[in-house]
Design a protein around this motif. Structure first.
Motif, PDB file in Angstrom:
ATOM      1  N   LYS A  80       0.849  -1.197   0.000  1.00  0.00           N
ATOM      2  CA  LYS A  80       0.000   0.000   0.000  1.00  0.00           C
ATOM      3  C   LYS A  80       0.880   1.241   0.000  1.00  0.00           C
ATOM      4  N   ILE A  81       0.531   2.215  -0.843  1.00  0.00           N
ATOM      5  CA  ILE A  81       1.249   3.490  -0.851  1.00  0.00           C
ATOM      6  C   ILE A  81       0.233   4.608  -0.681  1.00  0.00           C
ATOM      7  N   THR A  82       0.468   5.456   0.298  1.00  0.00           N
ATOM      8  CA  THR A  82      -0.423   6.593   0.539  1.00  0.00           C
ATOM      9  C   THR A  82       0.388   7.875   0.418  1.00  0.00           C
ATOM     10  N   ILE A  83      -0.104   8.789  -0.425  1.00  0.00           N
ATOM     11  CA  ILE A  83       0.595  10.056  -0.609  1.00  0.00           C
ATOM     12  C   ILE A  83      -0.324  11.181  -0.166  1.00  0.00           C
ATOM     13  N   ASP A  84       0.101  11.907   0.868  1.00  0.00           N
ATOM     14  CA  ASP A  84      -0.672  13.041   1.368  1.00  0.00           C
ATOM     15  C   ASP A  84      -2.137  12.644   1.587  1.00  0.00           C
ATOM     16  N   GLY A  85      -2.342  11.475   2.181  1.00  0.00           N
ATOM     17  CA  GLY A  85      -3.696  11.036   2.512  1.00  0.00           C
ATOM     18  C   GLY A  85      -4.440  10.318   1.389  1.00  0.00           C
ATOM     19  N   ASP A  86      -3.922  10.357   0.168  1.00  0.00           N
ATOM     20  CA  ASP A  86      -4.587   9.672  -0.931  1.00  0.00           C
ATOM     21  C   ASP A  86      -3.916   8.322  -1.208  1.00  0.00           C
ATOM     22  N   VAL A  87      -4.749   7.299  -1.369  1.00  0.00           N
ATOM     23  CA  VAL A  87      -4.198   5.963  -1.586  1.00  0.00           C
ATOM     24  C   VAL A  87      -3.900   5.757  -3.073  1.00  0.00           C
ATOM     25  N   LEU A  88      -2.610   5.617  -3.386  1.00  0.00           N
ATOM     26  CA  LEU A  88      -2.204   5.376  -4.774  1.00  0.00           C
ATOM     27  C   LEU A  88      -2.429   3.917  -5.137  1.00  0.00           C
ATOM     28  N   VAL A  89      -2.129   3.044  -4.185  1.00  0.00           N
ATOM     29  CA  VAL A  89      -2.325   1.622  -4.431  1.00  0.00           C
ATOM     30  C   VAL A  89      -2.543   0.922  -3.099  1.00  0.00           C
ATOM     31  N   ASP A  90      -3.446  -0.057  -3.143  1.00  0.00           N
ATOM     32  CA  ASP A  90      -3.674  -0.902  -1.977  1.00  0.00           C
ATOM     33  C   ASP A  90      -3.782  -2.330  -2.490  1.00  0.00           C
ATOM     34  N   THR A  91      -3.676  -3.275  -1.567  1.00  0.00           N
ATOM     35  CA  THR A  91      -3.701  -4.666  -1.999  1.00  0.00           C
ATOM     36  C   THR A  91      -4.882  -5.382  -1.383  1.00  0.00           C
ATOM     37  N   ALA A  92      -5.654  -6.053  -2.229  1.00  0.00           N
ATOM     38  CA  ALA A  92      -6.773  -6.853  -1.738  1.00  0.00           C
ATOM     39  C   ALA A  92      -6.650  -8.242  -2.342  1.00  0.00           C
ATOM     40  N   GLY A  93      -6.698  -9.234  -1.492  1.00  0.00           N
ATOM     41  CA  GLY A  93      -6.600 -10.618  -1.954  1.00  0.00           C
ATOM     42  C   GLY A  93      -5.298 -10.897  -2.678  1.00  0.00           C
ATOM     43  N   GLY A  94      -4.233 -10.237  -2.225  1.00  0.00           N
ATOM     44  CA  GLY A  94      -2.916 -10.494  -2.810  1.00  0.00           C
ATOM     45  C   GLY A  94      -2.670  -9.781  -4.125  1.00  0.00           C
ATOM     46  N   VAL A  95      -3.676  -8.982  -4.597  1.00  0.00           N
ATOM     47  CA  VAL A  95      -3.499  -8.288  -5.872  1.00  0.00           C
ATOM     48  C   VAL A  95      -3.501  -6.783  -5.644  1.00  0.00           C
ATOM     49  N   ALA A  96      -2.505  -6.102  -6.227  1.00  0.00           N
ATOM     50  CA  ALA A  96      -2.421  -4.651  -6.089  1.00  0.00           C
ATOM     51  C   ALA A  96      -3.596  -4.002  -6.823  1.00  0.00           C
ATOM     52  N   GLN A  97      -4.258  -3.067  -6.155  1.00  0.00           N
ATOM     53  CA  GLN A  97      -5.418  -2.390  -6.736  1.00  0.00           C
ATOM     54  C   GLN A  97      -5.092  -0.909  -6.925  1.00  0.00           C
ATOM     55  N   TYR A  98      -5.134  -0.462  -8.180  1.00  0.00           N
ATOM     56  CA  TYR A  98      -4.894   0.956  -8.462  1.00  0.00           C
ATOM     57  C   TYR A  98      -6.208   1.640  -8.805  1.00  0.00           C
ATOM     58  N   PRO A  99      -6.351   2.919  -8.448  1.00  0.00           N
ATOM     59  CA  PRO A  99      -7.543   3.667  -8.855  1.00  0.00           C
ATOM     60  C   PRO A  99      -7.501   3.926 -10.362  1.00  0.00           C
ATOM     61  N   PRO A 100      -8.578   4.549 -10.925  1.00  0.00           N
ATOM     62  CA  PRO A 100      -8.579   4.838 -12.367  1.00  0.00           C
ATOM     63  C   PRO A 100      -7.420   5.765 -12.757  1.00  0.00           C
ATOM     64  N   GLU A 101      -7.045   5.694 -14.030  1.00  0.00           N
ATOM     65  CA  GLU A 101      -5.912   6.443 -14.591  1.00  0.00           C
ATOM     66  C   GLU A 101      -5.900   7.917 -14.165  1.00  0.00           C
ATOM     67  N   LYS A 102      -7.061   8.554 -14.260  1.00  0.00           N
ATOM     68  CA  LYS A 102      -7.138   9.988 -13.986  1.00  0.00           C
ATOM     69  C   LYS A 102      -6.814  10.299 -12.525  1.00  0.00           C
ATOM     70  N   GLU A 103      -7.318   9.433 -11.649  1.00  0.00           N
ATOM     71  CA  GLU A 103      -7.073   9.598 -10.215  1.00  0.00           C
ATOM     72  C   GLU A 103      -5.589   9.382  -9.903  1.00  0.00           C
ATOM     73  N   ILE A 104      -4.985   8.379 -10.570  1.00  0.00           N
ATOM     74  CA  ILE A 104      -3.552   8.127 -10.385  1.00  0.00           C
ATOM     75  C   ILE A 104      -2.772   9.378 -10.762  1.00  0.00           C
ATOM     76  N   ARG A 105      -3.152   9.973 -11.902  1.00  0.00           N
ATOM     77  CA  ARG A 105      -2.441  11.172 -12.360  1.00  0.00           C
ATOM     78  C   ARG A 105      -2.550  12.286 -11.336  1.00  0.00           C
ATOM     79  N   ARG A 106      -3.750  12.453 -10.770  1.00  0.00           N
ATOM     80  CA  ARG A 106      -3.955  13.517  -9.782  1.00  0.00           C
ATOM     81  C   ARG A 106      -3.076  13.270  -8.552  1.00  0.00           C
ATOM     82  N   ILE A 107      -3.053  12.018  -8.089  1.00  0.00           N
ATOM     83  CA  ILE A 107      -2.266  11.699  -6.891  1.00  0.00           C
ATOM     84  C   ILE A 107      -0.773  11.882  -7.176  1.00  0.00           C
TER      85      ILE A 107
END
Lengths: 231, 252
Positions: free
Chosen positions: B59-86
């Motif tokens: 899991k990586i959190t930048i300034d309170g926003d989660v860039l990536v978290d892991t559920a069931g052993g798989v890394a989960q990223y938000p949509p492209e646009k949200e990633i760009r914002r973070i």
């Protein structure tokens, strides 16, 4: 050298040259931009786009231009007949139109391949820098990658453009009255090859001017790459 | 306040474990240096923070926003646009600068705030000129990158990253491609940022720089953080034998 004879030849040769230039410029104006969507298609992440673009490029680069010309002018109207008379009418073009359409499609394929190679030659670090600054993929392409690509593709594009001048002579085969046809007609009529020499001279002048233009473009678009002496 | 939080991040490249269960927190105002030999995973860690690489898990959190978290052993990223914002909350400075060669220094700094943040050209321009002043290159505003030395390019690259007002600055071996003289001017610029309490994470091969500039130093080896401490403690009293061996090898 018989200047009086040359003078009698010039009007037909020059009006042939006007036609040659017309085909040349129209093909250029249409095919230079048309190459870009096919280049972007060829490197697209969407596979149908990539597939179609690559097939297009493969077919038009992989078959003779003359065959394509004959097909568009003689073959397409016959083929269109099967789809109905209105289609046959739609595809029954004047020979000049058929020539410009064929040349545009053909040269777009060559330009697409040049653009694709140019785009892919840009350093990965440029994509990374753009990505980390928050640019979308399209912004990266438009603002960062394509402007740098232009400078790189000018030499190969110039090469194709010079080839295009000479390829316009092929349209003689479907009876378009351009420079080569004017020369050939004069030769056959007068049994005197002077017209061929003159035509060659005119082609040389055209390619010479284009060489100068391409050199100017090369300098103009690579200004930022030249270190200047600091004051 | 924690700006960057990395929790149990792992990443594989084929058979190679680039990162193994790495956890790290960076507080606001900290300058954290990461040292370690080539292939220890320090650059990979940095590149995972701004999504140039994707993590395998963690899991990586930048300034309170989660860039990536892991559920069931798989890394989960938000949509492209949200990633760009973070990710625009992080600014990165690369080893090879990666300035845009077709733009002047000023344009290099202005383009992202104008095109990405849609800020007015006037404001951005004023700010960009101030930033050039901060990095000591006001006279180069209209120069193209090809007309600059390596150290000057890197200082423009720092200004370009700062122009996005990132919450944290990432430096990926900022002096490794420079000659010794220009290295110093880049280090001086980064030290200026340290003095201004800019939050940063710096991957470096320059031990003197890590020692003099960082508020905390991490030692990475084979994808793990093996030791972390204040610069003084870490360099003078290394605990881990691998760190001892590493320091020995860079000193000699």
């Amino acid at each position: 050298m018989d200047f009086a004879y040359i003078q009698t030849l010039l009007p037909s040769l020059l009006s042939g040259t006007v036609n040659t230039l017309k085909i040349f410029f129209l093909t250029l104006i249409l095919s230079l931009p048309l190459g870009l969507p096919f280049a972007l298609g060829a490197i697209s992440r969407v596979w149908p786009l990539r597939f179609l673009s690559k097939i297009y490029i493969w077919v038009f680069r992989g078959t003779p231009l003359m065959l394509q010309l004959f097909f568009v002018y003689y073959g397409l109207p016959i083929l269109a007949q099967n789809w109905g008379e209105q289609w046959a009418e739609l595809f029954r073009w004047q020979n000049t139109t058929a020539a410009i359409v064929t040349f545009t499609l053909n040269y777009a394929a060559y330009f697409a391949e040049i653009y694709r190679a140019g785009i892919q030659s840009i350093d990965r670090g440029q994509h990374e820098a753009a990505k980390t600054l928050g640019f979308s993929r399209w912004q990266t392409m438009r603002l960062i990658i394509l402007p740098q690509t232009i400078a790189r593709v000018i030499p190969p594009v110039s090469n194709e453009v010079i080839t295009l001048v000479k390829d316009t002579a092929l349209v003689t085969a479907i009876g378009v009255g351009e420079l080569l046809k004017a020369a050939k007609d004069a030769n056959n009529r007068d049994v005197d090859p002077t017209a061929f020499f003159l035509a060659a001279l005119i082609y040389l002048c055209l390619t010479f001017v284009l060489t100068l233009v391409s050199q100017w473009c090369e300098q103009r678009f690579s200004r930022h790459e030249q270190p200047i002496q600091e004051g | 306040m924690v700006i960057l939080k990395i929790e149990h991040v792992s990443k594989r490249f084929g058979n190679l474990d680039a990162l193994r269960d790495v956890s790290l927190e960076v507080e606001q105002g900290e300058a954290v240096a990461i040292i370690g030999s080539s292939g220890s995973g320090k650059s990979t860690l940095l590149r995972c923070v701004n999504n140039l690489e994707r993590v395998g898990s963690g899991k990586i959190t930048i300034d309170g926003d989660v860039l990536v978290d892991t559920a069931g052993g798989v890394a989960q990223y938000p949509p492209e646009k949200e990633i760009r914002r973070i990710c625009t909350k992080t600014g990165i400075v690369f080893q090879h600068f990666n300035l845009f060669p077709h733009l002047t220094c000023l344009e290099n700094i202005m383009i992202a705030p104008v095109q990405v943040l849609r800020r007015s050209k006037e404001n951005v321009r004023r700010e960009a000129l101030d930033l050039l002043d901060v990095v000591g290159l006001s006279s180069k505003a209209q120069s193209y990158p090809a007309q600059l030395s390596g150290g000057q390019k890197q200082r423009v690259a720092i200004a370009r990253a700062l122009a996005m007002h990132p919450q944290i600055m990432l430096f990926d071996e900022p002096t490794s491609a420079l000659d010794p003289e220009t290295t110093n001017e880049v280090i001086a610029t980064i030290q200026k940022l340290v003095a201004q309490k800019t939050t940063m994470l710096i991957v470096t091969h320059d031990m003197r720089f890590a020692r003099e500039s960082a508020t905390r130093v991490l030692f990475m080896d084979e994808g793990r953080i093996l030791e972390e401490n204040t610069p003084q403690q870490l360099f003078e009293h290394p605990q881990n034998p691998r760190l001892q061996a590493f320091l020995q090898s860079v000193r000699s």
